[in-house]
Write an enzyme that holds these catalytic residues in place. Structure first.
Site, PDB file in Angstrom:
ATOM      1  N   HIS A 116      45.470 -26.595 -86.591  1.00 40.26           N
ATOM      2  CA  HIS A 116      46.054 -27.337 -85.473  1.00 40.26           C
ATOM      3  C   HIS A 116      45.802 -26.614 -84.149  1.00 40.26           C
ATOM      4  O   HIS A 116      45.326 -27.214 -83.172  1.00 40.26           O
ATOM      5  CB  HIS A 116      47.560 -27.502 -85.710  1.00 40.26           C
ATOM      6  CG  HIS A 116      48.285 -28.172 -84.580  1.00 40.26           C
ATOM      7  ND1 HIS A 116      48.612 -29.515 -84.599  1.00 40.26           N
ATOM      8  CD2 HIS A 116      48.747 -27.695 -83.396  1.00 40.26           C
ATOM      9  CE1 HIS A 116      49.237 -29.829 -83.473  1.00 40.26           C
ATOM     10  NE2 HIS A 116      49.333 -28.736 -82.727  1.00 40.26           N
ATOM     11  N   GLU A 117      46.122 -25.330 -84.125  1.00 43.82           N
ATOM     12  CA  GLU A 117      45.950 -24.568 -82.888  1.00 43.82           C
ATOM     13  C   GLU A 117      44.481 -24.356 -82.551  1.00 43.82           C
ATOM     14  O   GLU A 117      44.113 -24.301 -81.373  1.00 43.82           O
ATOM     15  CB  GLU A 117      46.668 -23.221 -82.997  1.00 43.82           C
ATOM     16  CG  GLU A 117      48.177 -23.319 -83.237  1.00 43.82           C
ATOM     17  CD  GLU A 117      48.882 -24.129 -82.162  1.00 43.82           C
ATOM     18  OE1 GLU A 117      48.381 -24.218 -81.023  1.00 43.82           O
ATOM     19  OE2 GLU A 117      49.955 -24.691 -82.466  1.00 43.82           O
ATOM     20  N   HIS A 130      43.321 -27.208 -80.420  1.00 45.00           N
ATOM     21  CA  HIS A 130      43.613 -26.996 -78.998  1.00 45.00           C
ATOM     22  C   HIS A 130      42.634 -25.988 -78.391  1.00 45.00           C
ATOM     23  O   HIS A 130      42.054 -26.228 -77.323  1.00 45.00           O
ATOM     24  CB  HIS A 130      45.035 -26.442 -78.830  1.00 45.00           C
ATOM     25  CG  HIS A 130      46.121 -27.408 -79.182  1.00 45.00           C
ATOM     26  ND1 HIS A 130      46.201 -28.678 -78.654  1.00 45.00           N
ATOM     27  CD2 HIS A 130      47.205 -27.275 -79.996  1.00 45.00           C
ATOM     28  CE1 HIS A 130      47.281 -29.286 -79.125  1.00 45.00           C
ATOM     29  NE2 HIS A 130      47.902 -28.457 -79.945  1.00 45.00           N
TER      30      HIS A 130
END
Length: 367
Positions: free
Chosen positions: A26-27, A30
């Site tokens: 997920h990170e 980003h």
């Protein structure tokens, strides 16, 4: 009735193996999109709180493992904190997050949840490609005499045409229209002898338990099918099927949350970190296929939660950007700070609430 038990160490291991990679991915979503647009990152953290271990790369990004394993964050340059609140006192430089155009900031924020969706789709597509697509004709082959469908007049051999206005092409299409809706009305249309017949009745609710003793309140109408074929699918079809499966899971999540909010389901069905650890350990004990399938479910769950329009979550940032697009100017740093503080308080309160529910459901408290 006896239930299988899972040792605590397996729950902890399952929790770390489940949440750790999903948070990292997920990170990374980003981070990588941010790097693509030339945004620098001060920190990439798996977990919150005190740093346990880490290193600084040549770009100046601190990669670290933190004490509380309940998420993670990327702190981009120019942010006042990990919540990406702009620092009003810092001069805006070229590699700062706030220096990027609105559409780029929106893509950077959306990249995390989108990555979780892509992970789930990749997992489901892999299973579809390996095992094929299950097909079952929408014909009633099993009928429980005491079931609601039988009592309403549905008979063996009836071909299900629609459920609540949804056209039925496969018997598997019936389950997501019945199981999540206990004690709610249902309208079924079946074909019998060339004639269309309509039946209206209520879906009975049942308390069911799995092999580990977990209870679920589900709807059952007492019909089934014994015919099932596995049809091989190619790469493109497997991905298309996975997208549909992801949508179905997301729809059930939204339905479940709305039923809890509207009082039709108990808040005890909400789960926090303890319940996720418990389920992760149980699925790990069943083998890698069950565990990886559960990982797809949790990945969709993470994406859904992060897209909620709550300040401090990705959805809250996207809501601010939508307002900025309409107003043609961003909200003031002070208003954003207060909104994100409020959002963070709400998220922490919600985590505390579901954790209390998790603890209260433990066997030592009588479940």
């Amino acid at each position: 009735m006896t239930f299988d038990s899972v040792p605590v160490w397996m729950m902890i291991l399952g929790f770390l193996l489940m949440l750790g990679p999903l948070v990292v991915l997920h990170e990374l979503g980003h981070y990588l999109v941010g790097r693509w647009f030339g945004v620098g990152a001060d920190a990439f953290s798996v977990g919150f709180g005190k740093e346990l271990a880490g290193f600084t790369d040549r770009r100046g990004t601190r990669w670290k493992l933190s004490a509380l394993p309940f998420g993670g964050y990327v702190q981009f340059r120019g942010d006042m904190n990990p919540a990406s609140i702009p620092d009003p006192d810092a001069p805006v430089e070229e590699d700062h997050f706030q220096a990027r155009p609105l559409w780029q900031r929106a893509l950077i924020v959306a990249a995390g949840p989108v990555t979780n969706f892509l992970v789930a789709i990749a997992i489901l597509a892999s299973f579809n490609l390996a095992y094929g697509r299950a097909t079952t004709p929408p014909v009633v082959e099993v009928l429980m005499e005491e079931g609601a469908a039988g009592a309403a007049g549905i008979d063996v051999g009836d071909r299900i045409v629609s459920v609540n206005g949804h056209r039925i092409e496969d018997f598997g299409d019936v389950t997501p229209l019945v199981a999540p809706y206990p004690d709610e009305p249902i309208a079924m249309t079946v074909e019998r002898g060339g004639r269309l017949l309509d039946f209206d009745f209520t879906i009975p609710g049942y308390e069911e338990q799995d092999r580990f003793g977990n209870s679920f309140h589900v709807g059952r109408i007492g019909i089934g099918s014994t015919t099932r074929d596995m049809v091989p699918v190619g790469p493109l079809e497997s991905v298309g099927l996975a997208v549909r499966q992801t949508g179905d899971i997301l729809d059930m999540m939204v339905t479940g949350i709305w039923q809890i909010v509207s009082g039709r389901r108990s808040v005890e069905e909400l789960g926090g970190p303890i319940k996720i650890a418990k389920f992760s350990g149980e699925q790990l004990s069943l083998g890698w296929q069950s565990f990886v399938s559960f990982a797809a479910l949790i990945s969709i769950n993470l994406a859904f939660i992060n897209l909620l329009p709550i300040p401090a979550l990705d959805g809250g940032h996207l809501a601010f950007y939508a307002a900025e697009a309409v107003r043609r100017k961003p909200a003031s740093p002070r208003s954003q700070e207060w909104a994100f503080r409020t959002g963070m308080a709400f998220v922490l309160a919600l985590m505390l609430f579901v954790t209390i529910i998790d603890i209260a459901s433990l066997p030592i408290f009588g479940s």
